[in-house]
Motif scaffolding. Sequence first.
Motif, PDB file in Angstrom:
ATOM      1  N   MET A  68      21.035  43.193  34.868  1.00  0.00           N
ATOM      2  CA  MET A  68      21.035  41.962  35.629  1.00  0.00           C
ATOM      3  C   MET A  68      20.021  42.067  36.763  1.00  0.00           C
ATOM      4  O   MET A  68      19.836  43.122  37.336  1.00  0.00           O
ATOM      5  N   ALA A  69      19.445  40.956  37.097  1.00  0.00           N
ATOM      6  CA  ALA A  69      18.512  40.899  38.209  1.00  0.00           C
ATOM      7  C   ALA A  69      19.289  40.928  39.523  1.00  0.00           C
ATOM      8  O   ALA A  69      20.462  40.576  39.584  1.00  0.00           O
ATOM      9  N   VAL A  70      18.601  41.332  40.574  1.00  0.00           N
ATOM     10  CA  VAL A  70      19.215  41.406  41.901  1.00  0.00           C
ATOM     11  C   VAL A  70      19.852  40.080  42.277  1.00  0.00           C
ATOM     12  O   VAL A  70      20.980  40.034  42.768  1.00  0.00           O
ATOM     13  N   ARG A  71      19.160  38.995  42.021  1.00  0.00           N
ATOM     14  CA  ARG A  71      19.706  37.690  42.420  1.00  0.00           C
ATOM     15  C   ARG A  71      20.992  37.367  41.662  1.00  0.00           C
ATOM     16  O   ARG A  71      21.839  36.657  42.169  1.00  0.00           O
ATOM     17  N   ASP A  72      21.123  37.882  40.435  1.00  0.00           N
ATOM     18  CA  ASP A  72      22.363  37.667  39.686  1.00  0.00           C
ATOM     19  C   ASP A  72      23.523  38.400  40.348  1.00  0.00           C
ATOM     20  O   ASP A  72      24.628  37.873  40.433  1.00  0.00           O
ATOM     21  N   TRP A  73      23.274  39.621  40.807  1.00  0.00           N
ATOM     22  CA  TRP A  73      24.325  40.370  41.502  1.00  0.00           C
ATOM     23  C   TRP A  73      24.649  39.713  42.836  1.00  0.00           C
ATOM     24  O   TRP A  73      25.807  39.669  43.248  1.00  0.00           O
ATOM     25  N   GLU A  74      23.612  39.204  43.519  1.00  0.00           N
ATOM     26  CA  GLU A  74      23.854  38.492  44.777  1.00  0.00           C
ATOM     27  C   GLU A  74      24.680  37.232  44.536  1.00  0.00           C
ATOM     28  O   GLU A  74      25.575  36.915  45.320  1.00  0.00           O
ATOM     29  N   ALA A  75      24.384  36.523  43.457  1.00  0.00           N
ATOM     30  CA  ALA A  75      25.162  35.327  43.109  1.00  0.00           C
ATOM     31  C   ALA A  75      26.599  35.714  42.771  1.00  0.00           C
ATOM     32  O   ALA A  75      27.544  35.000  43.138  1.00  0.00           O
ATOM     33  N   ALA A  76      26.761  36.837  42.099  1.00  0.00           N
ATOM     34  CA  ALA A  76      28.111  37.308  41.771  1.00  0.00           C
ATOM     35  C   ALA A  76      28.894  37.591  43.050  1.00  0.00           C
ATOM     36  O   ALA A  76      30.071  37.219  43.161  1.00  0.00           O
ATOM     37  N   VAL A  77      28.256  38.243  44.005  1.00  0.00           N
ATOM     38  CA  VAL A  77      28.921  38.513  45.288  1.00  0.00           C
ATOM     39  C   VAL A  77      29.323  37.210  45.952  1.00  0.00           C
ATOM     40  O   VAL A  77      30.451  37.073  46.440  1.00  0.00           O
ATOM     41  N   ALA A  78      28.427  36.236  45.970  1.00  0.00           N
ATOM     42  CA  ALA A  78      28.727  34.939  46.594  1.00  0.00           C
ATOM     43  C   ALA A  78      29.900  34.259  45.892  1.00  0.00           C
ATOM     44  O   ALA A  78      30.805  33.730  46.549  1.00  0.00           O
ATOM     45  N   ASP A  79      29.890  34.271  44.567  1.00  0.00           N
ATOM     46  CA  ASP A  79      31.000  33.669  43.814  1.00  0.00           C
ATOM     47  C   ASP A  79      32.317  34.379  44.106  1.00  0.00           C
ATOM     48  O   ASP A  79      33.357  33.736  44.296  1.00  0.00           O
ATOM     49  N   LEU A  80      32.270  35.691  44.142  1.00  0.00           N
ATOM     50  CA  LEU A  80      33.485  36.465  44.399  1.00  0.00           C
ATOM     51  C   LEU A  80      33.957  36.308  45.842  1.00  0.00           C
ATOM     52  O   LEU A  80      35.163  36.358  46.108  1.00  0.00           O
ATOM     53  N   ASP A  81      33.028  36.086  46.766  1.00  0.00           N
ATOM     54  CA  ASP A  81      33.409  35.767  48.146  1.00  0.00           C
ATOM     55  C   ASP A  81      34.265  34.502  48.175  1.00  0.00           C
ATOM     56  O   ASP A  81      35.272  34.435  48.893  1.00  0.00           O
ATOM     57  N   GLU A  82      33.880  33.499  47.383  1.00  0.00           N
ATOM     58  CA  GLU A  82      34.639  32.250  47.317  1.00  0.00           C
ATOM     59  C   GLU A  82      36.025  32.480  46.722  1.00  0.00           C
ATOM     60  O   GLU A  82      37.013  31.942  47.210  1.00  0.00           O
ATOM     61  N   VAL A  83      36.080  33.276  45.657  1.00  0.00           N
ATOM     62  CA  VAL A  83      37.375  33.584  45.032  1.00  0.00           C
ATOM     63  C   VAL A  83      38.284  34.265  46.043  1.00  0.00           C
ATOM     64  O   VAL A  83      39.460  33.911  46.189  1.00  0.00           O
ATOM     65  N   LEU A  84      37.737  35.224  46.763  1.00  0.00           N
ATOM     66  CA  LEU A  84      38.543  35.984  47.723  1.00  0.00           C
ATOM     67  C   LEU A  84      38.894  35.162  48.966  1.00  0.00           C
ATOM     68  O   LEU A  84      39.912  35.434  49.602  1.00  0.00           O
ATOM     69  N   ALA A  85      38.082  34.170  49.291  1.00  0.00           N
ATOM     70  CA  ALA A  85      38.436  33.276  50.399  1.00  0.00           C
ATOM     71  C   ALA A  85      39.679  32.467  50.040  1.00  0.00           C
ATOM     72  O   ALA A  85      40.520  32.184  50.892  1.00  0.00           O
ATOM     73  N   ALA A  86      39.801  32.134  48.757  1.00  0.00           N
ATOM     74  CA  ALA A  86      40.961  31.368  48.292  1.00  0.00           C
ATOM     75  C   ALA A  86      42.175  32.258  48.052  1.00  0.00           C
ATOM     76  O   ALA A  86      43.318  31.808  48.211  1.00  0.00           O
ATOM     77  N   ASP A  87      41.944  33.506  47.668  1.00  0.00           N
ATOM     78  CA  ASP A  87      43.038  34.431  47.357  1.00  0.00           C
ATOM     79  C   ASP A  87      42.619  35.835  47.753  1.00  0.00           C
ATOM     80  O   ASP A  87      42.044  36.573  46.948  1.00  0.00           O
ATOM     81  N   GLU A  88      42.916  36.192  48.980  1.00  0.00           N
ATOM     82  CA  GLU A  88      42.452  37.484  49.499  1.00  0.00           C
ATOM     83  C   GLU A  88      43.134  38.682  48.851  1.00  0.00           C
ATOM     84  O   GLU A  88      42.707  39.813  49.041  1.00  0.00           O
ATOM     85  N   LYS A  89      44.179  38.449  48.066  1.00  0.00           N
ATOM     86  CA  LYS A  89      44.857  39.547  47.376  1.00  0.00           C
ATOM     87  C   LYS A  89      44.514  39.593  45.893  1.00  0.00           C
ATOM     88  O   LYS A  89      45.241  40.177  45.105  1.00  0.00           O
ATOM     89  N   ASN A  90      43.393  38.997  45.534  1.00  0.00           N
ATOM     90  CA  ASN A  90      42.924  39.053  44.155  1.00  0.00           C
ATOM     91  C   ASN A  90      42.167  40.380  44.006  1.00  0.00           C
ATOM     92  O   ASN A  90      40.967  40.464  44.225  1.00  0.00           O
ATOM     93  N   TYR A  91      42.906  41.418  43.625  1.00  0.00           N
ATOM     94  CA  TYR A  91      42.355  42.767  43.605  1.00  0.00           C
ATOM     95  C   TYR A  91      41.307  42.957  42.511  1.00  0.00           C
ATOM     96  O   TYR A  91      40.383  43.745  42.669  1.00  0.00           O
ATOM     97  N   GLU A  92      41.441  42.206  41.430  1.00  0.00           N
ATOM     98  CA  GLU A  92      40.425  42.292  40.382  1.00  0.00           C
ATOM     99  C   GLU A  92      39.096  41.743  40.892  1.00  0.00           C
ATOM    100  O   GLU A  92      38.041  42.339  40.670  1.00  0.00           O
ATOM    101  N   ALA A  93      39.133  40.613  41.589  1.00  0.00           N
ATOM    102  CA  ALA A  93      37.912  40.045  42.169  1.00  0.00           C
ATOM    103  C   ALA A  93      37.322  40.995  43.209  1.00  0.00           C
ATOM    104  O   ALA A  93      36.100  41.144  43.306  1.00  0.00           O
ATOM    105  N   MET A  94      38.193  41.640  43.964  1.00  0.00           N
ATOM    106  CA  MET A  94      37.734  42.589  44.978  1.00  0.00           C
ATOM    107  C   MET A  94      37.005  43.766  44.320  1.00  0.00           C
ATOM    108  O   MET A  94      35.945  44.204  44.777  1.00  0.00           O
TER     109      MET A  94
END
Length: 127
Positions: free
Chosen positions: A1-27
Amino acid sequence: MAVRDWEAAVADLDEVLAADEKNYEAMARRGYAHLQLRNFEQAIADLKASLQGNVDAASADLDSRRNLVNAYYDLGQAMLDLGEYDQASANYNEALALADEQEDQAEILAARGFVYSETGQYDKALA
């Protein structure tokens, strides 16, 4: 994956964790994404936090157990990249103790063998 894809993944997972901070799989996944971006401190923080929730869940189902194996392995990788060989080895040992599949065990043993080789423990690396 390209760097920007990993950065996008982090951003997406930040949103998931903002909604559910105990989502350990997302973490754990965000920790892996940080690992790919070589953001080792952030990867370690996420992976350690994911382990807190996954340890209890691992006894409940196989998916959680596999997530736990992956989190320990990824944490070992992050520690290895930082040159923290003892901590890397300890995390690989935890992953190995939980891994049920031979393919996972082989990958973990290879990574741990590399740590042993890097620290001059050649007898352990070959075992």
